[in-house]
Design an enzyme around this catalytic site. Structure first.
Site, PDB file in Angstrom:
ATOM      1  CD  GLU A  33      36.196   3.147  45.448  1.00 35.93           C
ATOM      2  OE1 GLU A  33      35.147   3.775  45.665  1.00 35.93           O
ATOM      3  OE2 GLU A  33      36.575   2.810  44.305  1.00 35.93           O
TER       4      GLU A  33
ATOM      5  CE  LYS B 251      31.537  -2.253  36.503  1.00 38.57           C
ATOM      6  NZ  LYS B 251      31.989  -1.532  37.694  1.00 38.57           N
TER       7      LYS B 251
HETATM    8  N1  PSU Z   1      33.285   2.222  38.806  1.00 35.50           N
HETATM    9  C1  PSU Z   1      33.186   0.960  39.239  1.00 35.50           C
HETATM   10  N2  PSU Z   1      32.913   0.712  40.537  1.00 35.50           N
HETATM   11  C2  PSU Z   1      32.721   1.739  41.440  1.00 35.50           C
HETATM   12  C3  PSU Z   1      32.839   3.070  40.968  1.00 35.50           C
HETATM   13  C4  PSU Z   1      33.110   3.267  39.664  1.00 35.50           C
HETATM   14  O1  PSU Z   1      33.370   0.048  38.456  1.00 35.50           O
HETATM   15  O2  PSU Z   1      32.448   1.469  42.614  1.00 35.50           O
HETATM   16  C5  PSU Z   1      32.689   4.190  41.954  1.00 35.50           C
HETATM   17  C6  PSU Z   1      34.064   4.701  42.404  1.00 35.50           C
HETATM   18  O3  PSU Z   1      33.976   5.121  43.744  1.00 35.50           O
HETATM   19  C7  PSU Z   1      34.273   5.890  41.503  1.00 35.50           C
HETATM   20  C8  PSU Z   1      32.870   6.441  41.397  1.00 35.50           C
HETATM   21  O4  PSU Z   1      35.173   6.850  42.010  1.00 35.50           O
HETATM   22  O5  PSU Z   1      32.047   5.288  41.324  1.00 35.50           O
HETATM   23  C9  PSU Z   1      32.702   7.333  40.201  1.00 35.50           C
HETATM   24  O6  PSU Z   1      31.443   7.911  40.251  1.00 35.50           O
HETATM   25  P1  PSU Z   1      31.055   9.031  39.177  1.00 35.50           P
HETATM   26  O7  PSU Z   1      30.972   8.329  37.863  1.00 35.50           O
HETATM   27  O8  PSU Z   1      29.737   9.541  39.652  1.00 35.50           O
HETATM   28  O9  PSU Z   1      32.131  10.064  39.226  1.00 35.50           O
END
Ligand code: PSU
Ligand code: MN
Length: 306
Positions: free
Chosen positions: A30, A165
């Protein structure tokens, strides 16, 4: 979907296409982790190391981003540098953002969700990253649930991560995945890892002990036409794991500040990630980088059996 009309929005690099045509292992990666997940130039350095590690394990890396209105599968080193240097100026692109960015010919950093979408369209079955989004703490009032979970419910890609996390409600995230029929496997562990730590207090659905077994489970899902993806959680190597109380105290402080500042929507996750990195003086960044390396190496092994 019409594959002919869709083509104008999808661009697969010659190397990735050749590997797919020859049935060679390919691992999707990603770009939100590059543009929004780490500071420059560590983000670029990490992204390039990730590609090298995948190659060393005998697979082909496919870093995915939206570049000038095309889902680009297999970014070049120059494109990775561009995504890392522009950082937050590259819009974070989830499922709902995708049609707008494609139609306008703009760039976007793909989250787990949009990376899965592009990988599936290109025919890639394995995707490795750091952490996924999930059900946020307090979601019973904010309704903040990452689109990543819904994507896992519908798109046939096996996602390898180090769990989620504890900025998230891990228990509710697991409940959601269960409801949506997404298998959550633990690689050589019974416990769901919590990104910076191997310990979360929650169990995975099944422990599996080899890359081959993980691939076989996913193959069974594909063969039977069971919709959606699968999550393979891989604990951070113990020598890089952080102290549980230390990291949780910093996560709590970051969550408190996020609430006080009234941050909502797609800004929540990047804010928390950045805040935790600042509060821990870069120690969490190093852990983050190491767990990603560990996940992509496993991804390359799994991709050999898919
Ligand atoms: N969690 C992490 N590192 C990240 C992300 C999430 O520990 O880089 C990023 C990933 O790209 C994930 C996105 O798909 O954040 C999720 O964002 P949201 O919570 O806004 O859906
Ligand atoms: Mn959200």
């Amino acid at each position: 979907m019409n594959p002919e009309t869709m083509k104008q929005y999808l661009s697969v690099s010659p190397e990735v296409q050749a590997a797919l045509d020859a049935g060679k292992p390919v691992v999707a990666l990603e770009s939100t982790i590059i543009s929004h997940g780490m500071p420059y130039p560590k983000n670029v350095e990490t992204a390039l190391n990730v590609e090298r590690i995948i190659r060393e394990h005998g697979a082909v890396p496919a870093t995915i981003a939206i570049i000038k209105g095309r889902m680009t599968v297999g970014c070049t080193a120059d494109q990775i540098e561009y995504l890392g240097k522009r950082g937050l100026d590259v819009p974070k692109a989830s499922r709902r953002d995708l049609p707008v960015l494609l139609a306008r010919g703009e760039d976007g950093a793909t989250t787990v969700t949009t990376t899965m979408i592009a990988a599936a369209l290109a025919g890639i079955r394995v995707f490795a990253t750091g952490g996924i989004g999930g059900v946020h703490r307090g979601a019973e009032t904010t309704m903040d649930i990452s689109a990543d979970l819904e994507e896992l419910a519908q798109t046939p890609v096996l996602v390898i991560c180090a769990g989620c996390k504890s900025i998230l409600d891990i228990g509710l995230t697991l409940e959601y995945l269960e409801t949506k029929g997404v298998p959550v496997l633990g690689y050589q562990t019974e416990e769901m890892p919590a990104f910076y730590t191997t310990h979360s207090g929650f169990k995975v659905d099944y422990r599996i002990d080899s890359a081959e077994e993980a691939a076989r489970v996913f193959r069974a899902k594909l063969d039977c036409g069971l919709r959606g993806g699968m999550l393979l959680t891989n604990p951070i190597p113990p020598q890089f794991a952080m102290d549980l109380d230390y990291i949780n105290a910093n996560i709590d402080a970051a969550l408190k500040e996020c609430e006080e500042l009234g941050i909502t929507g797609k800004k929540v996750t990047p804010f928390l990630l950045d805040k935790i990195q600042k509060l821990t003086g870069g120690a969490s960044l190093e852990a983050n980088i190491q767990l990603v390396y560990n996940n992509v190496a496993l991804g390359a092994e799994v991709a050999k059996y898919i």
